[in-house]
Scaffold this motif. Structure first.
Motif, PDB file in Angstrom:
ATOM      1  N   LYS A  48       0.853  -1.440  -0.152  1.00 16.27           N
ATOM      2  CA  LYS A  48       0.045  -0.171  -0.084  1.00 16.27           C
ATOM      3  C   LYS A  48       0.979   1.199  -0.032  1.00 16.27           C
ATOM      4  CE  LYS A  48      -3.662   1.096   2.575  1.00 16.27           C
ATOM      5  NZ  LYS A  48      -4.536   1.404   3.774  1.00 16.27           N
TER       6      LYS A  48
ATOM      7  N   ASN B 157      -2.929  13.495  -3.644  1.00  8.41           N
ATOM      8  CA  ASN B 157      -2.660  12.796  -5.097  1.00  8.41           C
ATOM      9  C   ASN B 157      -1.818  13.710  -5.992  1.00  8.41           C
ATOM     10  OD1 ASN B 157      -4.011  10.678  -4.568  1.00  8.41           O
ATOM     11  ND2 ASN B 157      -5.843  11.347  -5.036  1.00  8.41           N
TER      12      ASN B 157
ATOM     13  N   ALA C 207       0.282   5.242   0.533  1.00  6.32           N
ATOM     14  CA  ALA C 207      -0.663   6.237   0.957  1.00  6.32           C
ATOM     15  C   ALA C 207       0.065   7.572   1.070  1.00  6.32           C
ATOM     16  CB  ALA C 207      -1.348   6.029   2.485  1.00  6.32           C
ATOM     17  N   THR C 208      -0.680   8.790   0.320  1.00  4.57           N
ATOM     18  CA  THR C 208      -0.068   9.936   0.288  1.00  4.57           C
ATOM     19  C   THR C 208      -1.157  10.778   0.794  1.00  4.57           C
ATOM     20  OG1 THR C 208      -0.527  10.206  -1.996  1.00  4.57           O
ATOM     21  CG2 THR C 208       1.789   9.533  -1.336  1.00  4.57           C
TER      22      THR C 208
END
Lengths: 237, 244
Positions: free
Chosen positions: A57, A63, A59-60
């Motif tokens: 995974k 975007n 995740a930030t």
């Protein structure tokens, strides 16, 4: 913020990344160091979405991610002005000022082929920051430059970063460079295929002072330098 | 350029002297200057102009059909793998076929008018345009430069004109150059039968009436057109390749 957990990646049958975990807090400069082929660039491309994630995974917080490429950051058949307008739209007043401040306005009518590596990377940095992305990924942006150009670009980078303090993730194999620029460092090991060591270099709120000569005298830096060099050597044996 | 001109003149003088030698049959092998004079004469009484314009008209109409089709299909192939996979076998199967072989069929289906001729030329040049355009677009789409577009999204206008078209200009120009050259061949071939105008017809008719010198004039006209196109395209390719 960038948060990676359990990232695996295979090129056909060859495993390049194996349960990689990485957390980069918001607004700091973090460096990813490792030997050639350790998967540093791959990790960046996976974060940026330039390559599909196989397992794990990423995740930030945002975007909207900017990327500074190692080379070939601009379309060679367009002038710098056309290149920047393609990517950013019409220039804002602020952007024009930034170009003037960094002595780039002169080169707007030139084609990428006519410019030096340093000037091109300066343009690439300005473009990345002009997009006002919360996250900026830099893939060995200074690796093919001479030492004078490097110092100039380090200063440019810190200057631009101070503007709105985005999260920077720099990939590099240059120990001096990562010690100079980063708040923290992760070591991506070729052998174990994930991050084996992490170091905090300076308080997160501190602005890195980029003077190459001065950093050589710093004793604390010297110890970290030896440590990182040892890790790199160990990885290759 | 200067050097080329000098060599051209040397060749010209050499051939001129050679074809004036007494043991050469001047009816079958007229000297370049005689052919040149005859060509000027034919141009002057508008005979050549008339036939040439019919030929070029056919070529232009064929391009009007083939060019947009080749452009659209190559764009689709470069962007949708499925379309590329569907079209590929058709192209691979039909491309190696000498297009002249389908001319009788086209005559049968479309009649002996312009339609069949234009169709033959259009089919022939389509492949050269499509194949070159497709290679250009695919090369760009698979290049690292595509990453720039993904990170810094561009408008559709910029994507099409600044990225795709400008980026694959070399392949586009090569396609156009080859298509024009092959198109010219097909024009002549299509006019050799079932025609009453065009440069191919002119050459054929001259042969039929035993006007050997007119045959040479027709050939000279074609080679001049071919040369001008070739030179013109090479110059553009040379000029635009500076930054790639």
């Amino acid at each position: 913020m960038i948060s990676i957990s359990g990232l695996d990646y295979h090129f056909d049958s060859r495993q390049v990344l194996k349960s990689l975990h990485l957390n980069v807090p918001e607004g700091i400069i973090h460096s990813l160091i490792g030997t050639t082929g350790a998967g540093k660039t791959l990790t960046l491309k996976l974060i940026a979405g330039l390559m599909p994630i196989q397992t794990g995974k990423v995740a930030t917080t945002s975007n909207d991610i900017s990327f500074v490429f190692q080379q070939n950051s601009f379309l060679p058949w367009l002038t710098m002005q056309e290149n920047l307008k393609c990517s950013l739209g019409e220039f804002s007043k602020e952007f024009n000022q930034a170009l003037a401040q960094l002595n780039l306005s002169l080169f707007l009518e030139s084609h990428p082929k006519e410019l030096s590596g340093g000037t091109l990377q300066k343009f690439a940095l300005v473009r990345a920051f002009a997009k006002k992305s919360k996250i900026i990924l830099l893939d060995e942006p200074f690796s093919h430059l001479d030492i004078v150009q490097k110092e100039d670009l380090y200063k440019t980078l810190i200057l631009l970063w101070q503007g709105y303090r985005p999260t920077l993730l720099i990939v590099s194999h240059d120990i001096d460079e990562v010690l100079l620029l980063s708040h923290s460092i992760s070591f991506l090991s070729l052998k174990s295929k994930h991050i084996s060591n992490s170091f905090d270099i300076r308080p997160y709120e501190e602005i890195p002072q980029v003077t190459l000569a001065k950093s050589r005298q710093d004793n604390g830096n010297y110890q970290l330098f030896e440590k990182l060099l040892g890790l790199l050597k160990e990885d290759l044996t | 350029m200067k050097k080329q001109l000098v060599f051209f003149l040397i060749w010209f003088i050499f051939l001129e002297i050679f074809f004036r030698l007494p043991f050469i049959d001047h009816t079958f092998f007229p000297s370049p200057l005689v052919v040149f004079k005859n060509t000027l004469l034919l141009l002057n009484n508008n005979q050549l102009i008339f036939h040439l314009s019919s030929s070029l008209f056919r070529l232009v109409i064929a391009f009007i059909f083939s060019l947009p089709l080749a452009l659209i299909l190559s764009l689709l192939c470069a962007h949708f793998k499925l379309i590329d996979q569907i079209l590929n076998p058709v192209i691979a199967f039909s491309f190696p076929l000498p297009k002249v072989a389908i001319y009788p069929l086209l005559l049968l289906l479309l009649g002996i008018d312009n339609y069949s001729k234009v169709a033959l030329i259009a089919v022939g040049i389509f492949y050269l345009l499509f194949i070159n355009f497709r290679i250009g677009f695919l090369r760009l789409r698979n290049s690292q430069l595509m990453d720039i577009i993904k990170i810094y999204p561009v408008t559709r206008f910029h994507y099409f004109f600044y990225f795709l078209m400008k980026g694959s200009l070399q392949e586009i120009l090569t396609g156009l150059k080859l298509a024009l050259n092959y198109g010219l061949t097909l024009v002549v071939v299509s006019e050799l039968t079932a025609s009453n105008n065009g440069i191919g017809y002119f050459i054929w008719k001259s042969w039929d009436q035993f006007k050997v010198i007119d045959v040479y004039s027709g050939v000279l006209t074609l080679s001049i057109i071919g040369f001008v196109l070739y030179y013109f395209f090479n110059k553009i390719i040379e000029r635009t390749s500076r930054y790639y």
